[in-house]
Enzyme design. Structure first.
Site, PDB file in Angstrom:
ATOM      1  N   ILE A   9       9.260  10.267   4.111  1.00 29.20           N
ATOM      2  CA  ILE A   9       8.951  11.690   4.230  1.00 29.20           C
ATOM      3  C   ILE A   9       9.531  12.261   5.529  1.00 29.20           C
ATOM      4  CG2 ILE A   9       7.060  13.383   4.397  1.00 29.20           C
ATOM      5  CD1 ILE A   9       7.343  12.086   1.596  1.00 29.20           C
ATOM      6  N   CYS A 137       2.078  14.041  -3.082  1.00 26.37           N
ATOM      7  CA  CYS A 137       3.074  14.404  -4.099  1.00 26.37           C
ATOM      8  C   CYS A 137       2.407  14.789  -5.417  1.00 26.37           C
ATOM      9  CB  CYS A 137       4.041  13.249  -4.309  1.00 26.37           C
ATOM     10  SG  CYS A 137       3.241  11.631  -4.407  1.00 26.37           S
ATOM     11  N   ASN A 138       1.437  13.996  -5.879  1.00 25.06           N
ATOM     12  CA  ASN A 138       0.770  14.299  -7.149  1.00 25.06           C
ATOM     13  C   ASN A 138      -0.047  15.579  -7.039  1.00 25.06           C
ATOM     14  OD1 ASN A 138       1.392  12.164  -9.098  1.00 25.06           O
ATOM     15  ND2 ASN A 138       0.471  10.790  -7.584  1.00 25.06           N
ATOM     16  N   ARG A 165       4.571   5.971 -10.223  1.00 22.38           N
ATOM     17  CA  ARG A 165       5.550   4.931  -9.865  1.00 22.38           C
ATOM     18  C   ARG A 165       4.848   3.893  -8.984  1.00 22.38           C
ATOM     19  NH1 ARG A 165       3.931   5.580  -5.277  1.00 22.38           N
ATOM     20  NH2 ARG A 165       4.941   6.648  -3.543  1.00 22.38           N
ATOM     21  N   HIS A 191      -7.525  11.648  -7.612  1.00 26.46           N
ATOM     22  CA  HIS A 191      -6.581  12.769  -7.549  1.00 26.46           C
ATOM     23  C   HIS A 191      -7.256  14.117  -7.796  1.00 26.46           C
ATOM     24  CE1 HIS A 191      -4.275   9.111  -8.532  1.00 26.46           C
ATOM     25  NE2 HIS A 191      -3.458   9.593  -7.611  1.00 26.46           N
ATOM     26  N   GLY A 192      -8.224  14.112  -8.742  1.00 20.17           N
ATOM     27  CA  GLY A 192      -8.922  15.367  -9.035  1.00 20.17           C
ATOM     28  C   GLY A 192      -9.594  15.944  -7.795  1.00 20.17           C
ATOM     29  N   HIS A 217       6.935  10.108 -10.686  1.00 18.92           N
ATOM     30  CA  HIS A 217       5.678  10.067 -11.443  1.00 18.92           C
ATOM     31  C   HIS A 217       5.858  10.925 -12.702  1.00 18.92           C
ATOM     32  CE1 HIS A 217       3.672   8.703  -7.767  1.00 18.92           C
ATOM     33  NE2 HIS A 217       3.890   9.838  -7.152  1.00 18.92           N
ATOM     34  N   GLN A 298       8.293  11.902  -6.173  1.00 22.85           N
ATOM     35  CA  GLN A 298       7.276  11.681  -5.145  1.00 22.85           C
ATOM     36  C   GLN A 298       7.843  11.747  -3.730  1.00 22.85           C
ATOM     37  OE1 GLN A 298       8.514   9.275  -7.096  1.00 22.85           O
ATOM     38  NE2 GLN A 298       9.276   7.696  -5.703  1.00 22.85           N
TER      39      GLN A 298
HETATM   40  P1  NAD Z   1       7.055   5.344   5.226  1.00 19.45           P
HETATM   41  O1  NAD Z   1       6.455   3.997   5.410  1.00 19.45           O
HETATM   42  O2  NAD Z   1       8.289   5.479   4.412  1.00 19.45           O
HETATM   43  O3  NAD Z   1       7.356   6.017   6.638  1.00 19.45           O
HETATM   44  C1  NAD Z   1       6.441   5.970   7.690  1.00 19.45           C
HETATM   45  C2  NAD Z   1       7.201   5.741   8.981  1.00 19.45           C
HETATM   46  O4  NAD Z   1       6.305   5.776  10.076  1.00 19.45           O
HETATM   47  C3  NAD Z   1       7.909   4.406   9.016  1.00 19.45           C
HETATM   48  O5  NAD Z   1       9.228   4.605   9.517  1.00 19.45           O
HETATM   49  C4  NAD Z   1       7.058   3.592  10.004  1.00 19.45           C
HETATM   50  O6  NAD Z   1       7.825   2.624  10.702  1.00 19.45           O
HETATM   51  C5  NAD Z   1       6.585   4.675  10.926  1.00 19.45           C
HETATM   52  N1  NAD Z   1       5.394   4.348  11.714  1.00 19.45           N
HETATM   53  C6  NAD Z   1       4.486   3.380  11.524  1.00 19.45           C
HETATM   54  N2  NAD Z   1       3.538   3.412  12.493  1.00 19.45           N
HETATM   55  C7  NAD Z   1       3.878   4.441  13.294  1.00 19.45           C
HETATM   56  C8  NAD Z   1       3.305   4.983  14.479  1.00 19.45           C
HETATM   57  N3  NAD Z   1       2.199   4.482  15.018  1.00 19.45           N
HETATM   58  N4  NAD Z   1       3.927   6.034  15.068  1.00 19.45           N
HETATM   59  C9  NAD Z   1       5.048   6.567  14.546  1.00 19.45           C
HETATM   60  N5  NAD Z   1       5.628   6.076  13.421  1.00 19.45           N
HETATM   61  C10 NAD Z   1       5.051   5.034  12.813  1.00 19.45           C
HETATM   62  O7  NAD Z   1       5.888   6.268   4.647  1.00 19.45           O
HETATM   63  P2  NAD Z   1       6.054   7.619   3.833  1.00 19.45           P
HETATM   64  O8  NAD Z   1       6.226   7.271   2.397  1.00 19.45           O
HETATM   65  O9  NAD Z   1       7.060   8.481   4.491  1.00 19.45           O
HETATM   66  O10 NAD Z   1       4.590   8.207   3.963  1.00 19.45           O
HETATM   67  C11 NAD Z   1       4.182   8.959   5.086  1.00 19.45           C
HETATM   68  C12 NAD Z   1       3.023   9.823   4.698  1.00 19.45           C
HETATM   69  O11 NAD Z   1       3.440  10.708   3.657  1.00 19.45           O
HETATM   70  C13 NAD Z   1       1.783   9.078   4.146  1.00 19.45           C
HETATM   71  O12 NAD Z   1       0.633   9.795   4.485  1.00 19.45           O
HETATM   72  C14 NAD Z   1       2.018   9.157   2.650  1.00 19.45           C
HETATM   73  O13 NAD Z   1       0.823   9.021   1.921  1.00 19.45           O
HETATM   74  C15 NAD Z   1       2.592  10.549   2.524  1.00 19.45           C
HETATM   75  N6  NAD Z   1       3.377  10.776   1.316  1.00 19.45           N
HETATM   76  C16 NAD Z   1       4.245   9.842   0.855  1.00 19.45           C
HETATM   77  C17 NAD Z   1       4.947  10.080  -0.322  1.00 19.45           C
HETATM   78  C18 NAD Z   1       5.883   9.066  -0.899  1.00 19.45           C
HETATM   79  O14 NAD Z   1       6.052   9.019  -2.093  1.00 19.45           O
HETATM   80  N7  NAD Z   1       6.544   8.255  -0.120  1.00 19.45           N
HETATM   81  C19 NAD Z   1       4.786  11.287  -0.991  1.00 19.45           C
HETATM   82  C20 NAD Z   1       3.937  12.256  -0.461  1.00 19.45           C
HETATM   83  C21 NAD Z   1       3.224  11.978   0.688  1.00 19.45           C
END
Ligand code: NAD
Length: 351
Positions: A9, A137-138, A165, A191-192, A217, A298
């Site tokens: 993200i 995302c959902n 997914r 999710h709801g 998804h 997502q």
């Molecule tokens: P990710 O694991 O791809 O990225 C997270 C990053 O943060 C990694 O590079 C990790 O090394 C880094 N990190 C870990 N600890 C850290 C710290 N203390 N300080 C700074 N950086 C740190 O995760 P993501 O998929 O990008 O998810 C991030 C957030 O977004 C989560 O809350 C997730 O639920 C949400 N999200 C993810 C998705 C998805 O599908 N990937 C979709 C929507 C929301």
């Protein structure tokens, strides 16, 4: 604007912010000097060490750091926390100690922020807030449908089955590899209630599954509306939503694989699909019951929402202005979408 956590993200948020005429990336904070760190440097983003003791690792990898993450927090007007679920909540006190407003992601508990956020549904709730949580995302995908449906027709109940997914393409440790899992097994799924952080009075029941896929998804929706409608009317309503792509018949876009291919062919960065992808042929109405299938990318549907959340938290624009600017600068609205990206206003329901 600073990004803390530069993964799936975070790197997308940084690029989307860099594309905005009214925003600037002050820097990104990372824990390790991996390939994404090198890409960030190539893109010109100042690099900060998210864990100060690890700064020497960046130097050893030939990456110059601009400082430790708290210096970025002190410098930025807004921090966008994109760290893994739960870490954002731990970072909250750091942002507060520098009086820097912060946005969080959907993996955090809703209590992390003053309000949960979806630009189409409740932009104004976030205006001038100190902390905002961009929903998952959902939840983003569901909110983008619930908002126009409830405005146009009223919504009695939403029932959604979410075929999720197993992991993102880079998450090779996640599964299932060869299984179909009710996840969570208990019903309703979480999710709801998450959608209710956006629509507190909404009646919604959700069930979740996980499948061996990384692409997108897929949601199967049944929405009982408060008024009689036709499928054609619902379709027109959805076609007029700037972040909903109603897949035309005859396009051969029969699943997540072809949708992703389409996005890559269209030159989308990383093959991202920022819009909900609703199969036009699936839109069916039986009395007041609406049915449809949609696919949600997502990794990217929350990215335009993150940009709008920054404008909301800084009170830099109203919802319509922000959504229009974000859509225009990113290019939201897939080629082949008959409505384009500039019709963010919903069409009104006819009598
Ligand atoms: P990710 O694991 O791809 O990225 C997270 C990053 O943060 C990694 O590079 C990790 O090394 C880094 N990190 C870990 N600890 C850290 C710290 N203390 N300080 C700074 N950086 C740190 O995760 P993501 O998929 O990008 O998810 C991030 C957030 O977004 C989560 O809350 C997730 O639920 C949400 N999200 C993810 C998705 C998805 O599908 N990937 C979709 C929507 C929301």
């Amino acid at each position: 604007m600073g990004v803390n956590g530069y993964g799936t993200i975070g790197k997308r948020v940084a690029d989307a912010v860099a594309a905005q005429p009214d925003m600037e990336v002050a820097g990104v904070a990372k824990t390790q000097p991996n390939f994404e760190a090198h890409t960030a440097v190539d893109l010109g983003y100042p690099m900060y060490a998210a864990i100060p003791e690890r700064a020497p690792l960046f130097a050893e990898a030939g990456i110059e750091t601009a400082g430790a993450v708290d210096e970025l927090v002190a410098d930025a007007d807004v921090m966008v926390d994109c760290t893994p679920s739960g870490i954002g909540a731990e970072n909250k006190t750091m942002y507060a100690s520098y009086d820097t407003p912060a946005t969080f992601q959907g993996g955090e508990d809703a209590t992390v922020a003053e309000t949960s956020f979806n630009a189409r549904a409740n932009y104004d709730d976030a205006r001038g807030a100190d902390t905002v949580r961009v929903v998952s995302c959902n939840t983003t995908g569901l909110s983008r449908l619930v908002a126009p449906l409830s405005e146009a027709y009223g919504v009695e109940t939403v029932r959604a089955t979410l075929v999720r997914r197993g992991g993102d393409p880079t998450q090779d440790s996640r599964g299932p590899i060869n299984d179909i899992l009710p996840d969570p097994i208990s019903i309703p799924s979480h999710h709801g209630p998450d959608v209710q952080t956006i629509f507190p009075d909404l009646s919604i029941e959700t069930m979740g599954l996980k499948v061996p896929a990384t692409l997108m998804h897929v949601h199967a929706l049944n929405v009982t509306l408060e008024s009689d409608v036709t499928a054609a009317h619902v379709r027109q309503l959805l076609e007029n939503q700037s972040r909903v792509y109603v897949i035309p018949e005859g396009f051969g876009l029969d699943g997540a694989g072809t949708l992703k291919d389409f996005a890559l062919d269209a030159g989308r960065p990383r093959g991202d699909i920022w819009e909900n992808c609703v199969w036009g042929e699936s839109i069916a109405v039986e009395g007041r019951d609406l049915y449809l299938f949609e696919a949600i990318h997502q990794e990217s549907d929350v990215i335009p929402e993150n940009v709008d959340a920054i404008r909301a938290i800084t009170d830099a624009a109203d919802a319509a202005e922000s959504i229009e600017r974000t859509n225009r600068t990113l290019g939201v609205g897939l080629a082949g979408d008959p409505t384009g990206f500039d019709s963010a206003e919903p069409v009104e329901a006819d009598d």
